[in-house]
Write a protein that holds these residues in place. Structure first.
Motif, mmCIF file in Angstrom:
data_model
loop_
_atom_site.group_PDB
_atom_site.id
_atom_site.type_symbol
_atom_site.label_atom_id
_atom_site.label_comp_id
_atom_site.label_asym_id
_atom_site.label_seq_id
_atom_site.Cartn_x
_atom_site.Cartn_y
_atom_site.Cartn_z
ATOM 1 N N VAL A 91 0.960 -1.280 -0.358
ATOM 2 C CA VAL A 91 -0.237 0.175 -0.513
ATOM 3 C C VAL A 91 1.045 1.522 0.054
ATOM 4 O O VAL A 91 0.732 2.789 -0.758
ATOM 5 C CB VAL A 91 -0.830 -0.193 1.196
ATOM 6 C CG1 VAL A 91 -1.566 0.430 1.040
ATOM 7 C CG2 VAL A 91 -1.785 -0.994 0.839
ATOM 8 N N VAL A 92 1.700 0.925 0.961
ATOM 9 C CA VAL A 92 2.894 2.410 0.837
ATOM 10 C C VAL A 92 3.967 3.028 -0.934
ATOM 11 O O VAL A 92 3.938 4.008 -1.137
ATOM 12 C CB VAL A 92 3.966 2.248 1.723
ATOM 13 C CG1 VAL A 92 5.057 3.276 1.442
ATOM 14 C CG2 VAL A 92 3.528 2.469 3.564
ATOM 15 N N ALA A 93 3.844 1.952 -1.887
ATOM 16 C CA ALA A 93 4.665 1.567 -2.869
ATOM 17 C C ALA A 93 4.039 2.002 -3.389
ATOM 18 O O ALA A 93 3.711 3.033 -3.823
ATOM 19 C CB ALA A 93 5.418 0.300 -2.767
ATOM 20 N N SER A 94 1.950 1.583 -3.319
ATOM 21 C CA SER A 94 1.322 2.247 -4.448
ATOM 22 C C SER A 94 1.197 3.514 -4.782
ATOM 23 O O SER A 94 0.506 3.757 -4.976
ATOM 24 C CB SER A 94 0.155 1.004 -3.979
ATOM 25 O OG SER A 94 -0.625 1.523 -3.337
ATOM 26 N N LYS A 102 5.597 1.928 -15.489
ATOM 27 C CA LYS A 102 6.090 1.225 -14.995
ATOM 28 C C LYS A 102 5.742 0.542 -13.759
ATOM 29 O O LYS A 102 5.404 0.043 -13.000
ATOM 30 C CB LYS A 102 7.243 1.092 -15.696
ATOM 31 C CG LYS A 102 7.384 0.867 -17.126
ATOM 32 C CD LYS A 102 8.130 0.332 -18.262
ATOM 33 C CE LYS A 102 8.378 0.036 -19.108
ATOM 34 N NZ LYS A 102 9.570 -0.313 -20.073
ATOM 35 N N PRO A 103 6.666 1.432 -12.754
ATOM 36 C CA PRO A 103 6.450 1.165 -11.143
ATOM 37 C C PRO A 103 5.263 1.315 -10.473
ATOM 38 O O PRO A 103 4.675 0.868 -9.463
ATOM 39 C CB PRO A 103 8.255 2.218 -10.597
ATOM 40 C CG PRO A 103 7.459 3.062 -11.599
ATOM 41 C CD PRO A 103 7.211 2.475 -13.162
ATOM 42 N N ALA A 104 4.587 2.400 -10.952
ATOM 43 C CA ALA A 104 3.086 2.406 -10.405
ATOM 44 C C ALA A 104 2.104 1.230 -10.816
ATOM 45 O O ALA A 104 1.292 0.837 -10.261
ATOM 46 C CB ALA A 104 2.382 3.658 -11.365
ATOM 47 N N LEU A 105 2.130 0.558 -12.290
ATOM 48 C CA LEU A 105 2.121 -0.559 -12.559
ATOM 49 C C LEU A 105 2.389 -1.681 -11.818
ATOM 50 O O LEU A 105 1.465 -2.516 -11.566
ATOM 51 C CB LEU A 105 2.149 -1.170 -13.851
ATOM 52 C CG LEU A 105 1.241 0.130 -14.617
ATOM 53 C CD1 LEU A 105 1.497 -0.022 -16.354
ATOM 54 C CD2 LEU A 105 -0.343 -0.275 -15.064
ATOM 55 N N PHE A 106 3.174 -1.785 -11.655
ATOM 56 C CA PHE A 106 4.276 -3.106 -10.998
ATOM 57 C C PHE A 106 4.132 -2.402 -9.170
ATOM 58 O O PHE A 106 3.241 -3.926 -9.167
ATOM 59 C CB PHE A 106 5.831 -2.720 -11.049
ATOM 60 C CG PHE A 106 6.370 -3.873 -10.064
ATOM 61 C CD1 PHE A 106 6.500 -5.116 -10.674
ATOM 62 C CD2 PHE A 106 6.953 -3.675 -9.007
ATOM 63 C CE1 PHE A 106 7.018 -6.267 -9.648
ATOM 64 C CE2 PHE A 106 7.600 -4.249 -7.996
ATOM 65 C CZ PHE A 106 7.922 -5.538 -8.637
ATOM 66 N N TRP A 107 3.839 -1.627 -8.946
ATOM 67 C CA TRP A 107 2.603 -1.546 -7.359
ATOM 68 C C TRP A 107 2.103 -2.652 -7.099
ATOM 69 O O TRP A 107 1.367 -2.802 -6.322
ATOM 70 C CB TRP A 107 3.505 -0.446 -6.525
ATOM 71 C CG TRP A 107 4.751 -0.538 -6.453
ATOM 72 C CD1 TRP A 107 5.650 0.114 -6.453
ATOM 73 C CD2 TRP A 107 6.062 -1.899 -5.544
ATOM 74 N NE1 TRP A 107 7.183 -0.399 -6.174
ATOM 75 C CE2 TRP A 107 7.087 -0.758 -5.793
ATOM 76 C CE3 TRP A 107 4.879 -2.270 -4.193
ATOM 77 C CZ2 TRP A 107 8.194 -2.080 -4.794
ATOM 78 C CZ3 TRP A 107 6.467 -3.171 -4.043
ATOM 79 C CH2 TRP A 107 7.605 -2.773 -3.664
ATOM 80 N N PHE A 109 -0.222 -3.396 -9.061
ATOM 81 C CA PHE A 109 0.183 -5.634 -9.978
ATOM 82 C C PHE A 109 0.090 -6.307 -8.300
ATOM 83 O O PHE A 109 -1.122 -7.223 -7.756
ATOM 84 C CB PHE A 109 0.905 -5.619 -11.274
ATOM 85 C CG PHE A 109 0.507 -7.139 -11.282
ATOM 86 C CD1 PHE A 109 -0.700 -7.928 -11.724
ATOM 87 C CD2 PHE A 109 1.647 -8.227 -10.920
ATOM 88 C CE1 PHE A 109 -0.384 -9.327 -11.708
ATOM 89 C CE2 PHE A 109 1.005 -9.481 -10.641
ATOM 90 C CZ PHE A 109 0.248 -9.969 -11.756
ATOM 91 N N LEU A 110 0.777 -5.577 -7.742
ATOM 92 C CA LEU A 110 1.710 -6.907 -6.275
ATOM 93 C C LEU A 110 0.020 -7.096 -5.728
ATOM 94 O O LEU A 110 -0.269 -7.798 -4.818
ATOM 95 C CB LEU A 110 2.782 -6.094 -5.881
ATOM 96 C CG LEU A 110 4.260 -6.716 -7.380
ATOM 97 C CD1 LEU A 110 5.255 -6.271 -5.895
ATOM 98 C CD2 LEU A 110 3.714 -7.927 -6.986
ATOM 99 N N LEU A 111 -0.145 -5.146 -5.396
ATOM 100 C CA LEU A 111 -1.536 -4.656 -4.114
ATOM 101 C C LEU A 111 -2.018 -5.473 -4.821
ATOM 102 O O LEU A 111 -3.435 -6.363 -3.909
ATOM 103 C CB LEU A 111 -1.561 -3.476 -4.033
ATOM 104 C CG LEU A 111 -2.469 -2.935 -2.907
ATOM 105 C CD1 LEU A 111 -2.624 -2.868 -1.871
ATOM 106 C CD2 LEU A 111 -2.765 -0.918 -3.329
ATOM 107 N N GLN A 112 -2.993 -5.258 -5.856
ATOM 108 C CA GLN A 112 -4.371 -6.112 -6.432
ATOM 109 C C GLN A 112 -4.554 -7.494 -5.953
ATOM 110 O O GLN A 112 -5.243 -8.466 -6.206
ATOM 111 C CB GLN A 112 -4.273 -5.080 -7.936
ATOM 112 C CG GLN A 112 -4.443 -4.454 -7.583
ATOM 113 C CD GLN A 112 -5.813 -3.372 -6.220
ATOM 114 O OE1 GLN A 112 -6.921 -4.187 -6.473
ATOM 115 N NE2 GLN A 112 -5.665 -2.675 -6.409
ATOM 116 N N ALA A 151 -6.619 0.236 -13.350
ATOM 117 C CA ALA A 151 -7.039 1.841 -13.340
ATOM 118 C C ALA A 151 -6.397 2.452 -11.956
ATOM 119 O O ALA A 151 -6.717 3.586 -11.721
ATOM 120 C CB ALA A 151 -8.441 1.056 -12.400
ATOM 121 N N GLY A 152 -5.546 1.952 -10.708
ATOM 122 C CA GLY A 152 -5.241 2.374 -9.802
ATOM 123 C C GLY A 152 -3.769 2.341 -10.100
ATOM 124 O O GLY A 152 -3.496 4.198 -9.683
#
Length: 314
Positions: A91-94, A102-107, A109-112, A151-152
């Motif tokens: 959550v913190v990273a997202s 790319k990093p926004a999508l990566f974090w 993806f892990l959170l969701q 979307a996130g």
């Protein structure tokens, strides 16, 4: 009715009592227990006619690690005590102000992905006895994760693709837009992952704990309540730190020491998330009730005291 649900029926009908219980259940120490110890604790409680002080540890272990429908131990990473240790860094990273998509999508993806797995593992599975995860469920999970990941990351996508340079607009996209977006995506994640409960129905019980049948209305109510609780969790976690940062940026301390903003944001996100997890889990009873007039016609006769009970899931 499983012993875990009977306990929630007796002890978890008020918000404060549920909050007290969850504060005990979310202790990460219980994650060190093996599946054998968990099953032993669950069996002990099923056989016990009356609980005593020595059964306290077994009770916590059973409530925090055993699925109330199947009676099996939950996967380690999807047990409620593991929710904060695993989700907090995600959550913190997202919520970080990323420099690219790319990093926004990566974090995201892990959170969701973790959220979808947690929602699926802790769903009501009463109508799925001895049923393996179907291809339809796997596709639904994959589709949900793909959609909410994209979307996130929309705020960062807007900034990069539109070349936003205006400070007020960037502040809105990074601090304000994630508040309703996080709440909506958390709601959507639960609602889609657990949609089968509303389609096929879940078990409902009378006041004596006896199974009376399947109810789609109860399934819809269980999914809706859980989705609302998760929306409150992520929405509040996004809102409070962002508003605090916006207020503190006006103070002399933060104006002189701008480097304090980032660590303050990270720490406040983790603290708010930690406080909101037991609060959101306690918003609705684990053993929910549905009024007689809201259930199917064939089940109304079983609601002799005006309501039926169902396992909400988590």
């Amino acid at each position: 009715m499983d012993h875990n649900l009977l306990y929630w029926k007796d002890q978890g009908q008020s918000f404060l009592s549920r909050l007290r219980i969850w504060l005990n259940l979310l202790d990460p120490i219980s994650l060190l227990s093996s599946d054998a110890e968990i099953q032993k604790a669950h069996t002990l409680l099923e056989r016990a006619e009356k609980l005593n002080e020595e059964d306290g540890h077994a009770l916590i272990l059973s409530l925090s690690s055993v699925h109330a429908d199947s009676g099996a131990a939950l996967p380690l990473i999807f047990r409620p005590p593991a929710f904060f240790p695993i989700s907090a860094p995600l959550v913190v990273a997202s919520f970080l102000p990323h420099s690219s998509v790319k990093p926004a999508l990566f974090w995201q993806f892990l959170l969701q992905s973790y959220s979808a797995g947690f929602n699926h593992a802790n769903r009501n599975s009463s109508s799925e006895k001895d049923k393996k995860t179907s291809l339809k469920e796997l596709l639904l999970l994959a589709g949900t994760v793909s959609y909410v990941t994209c979307a996130g990351a929309l705020p960062q996508i807007f900034i990069n693709r539109l070349g936003v340079r205006s400070a007020p607009i960037q502040t809105f996209l990074r601090s304000m837009l994630p508040i309703p977006l996080s709440a909506a995506l958390a709601f959507f994640n639960v609602f889609t992952v657990r949609s089968e409960e509303a389609e096929t129905g879940i078990h409902v019980f009378n006041s004596k704990g006896n199974l009376v049948g399947l109810s789609k209305a109860a399934g819809e109510k269980a999914v809706r309540e859980t989705a609302l609780s998760r929306a409150v969790l992520l929405g509040t976690t996004a809102a409070v730190p962002s508003l605090l940062v916006l207020l503190l940026k006006r103070t002399r301390l933060f104006q002189r020491n701008s480097l304090l903003v980032a660590p303050f944001r990270h720490i406040s996100v983790a603290l708010v998330l930690g406080l909101m997890i037991p609060t959101s889990f306690s918003l609705f009873p684990q053993l929910g009730t549905i009024r007689k007039e809201n259930v199917e016609e064939e089940l109304k006769a079983a609601a002799v005291d005006g309501q039926l009970y169902y396992h909400r899931g988590l």
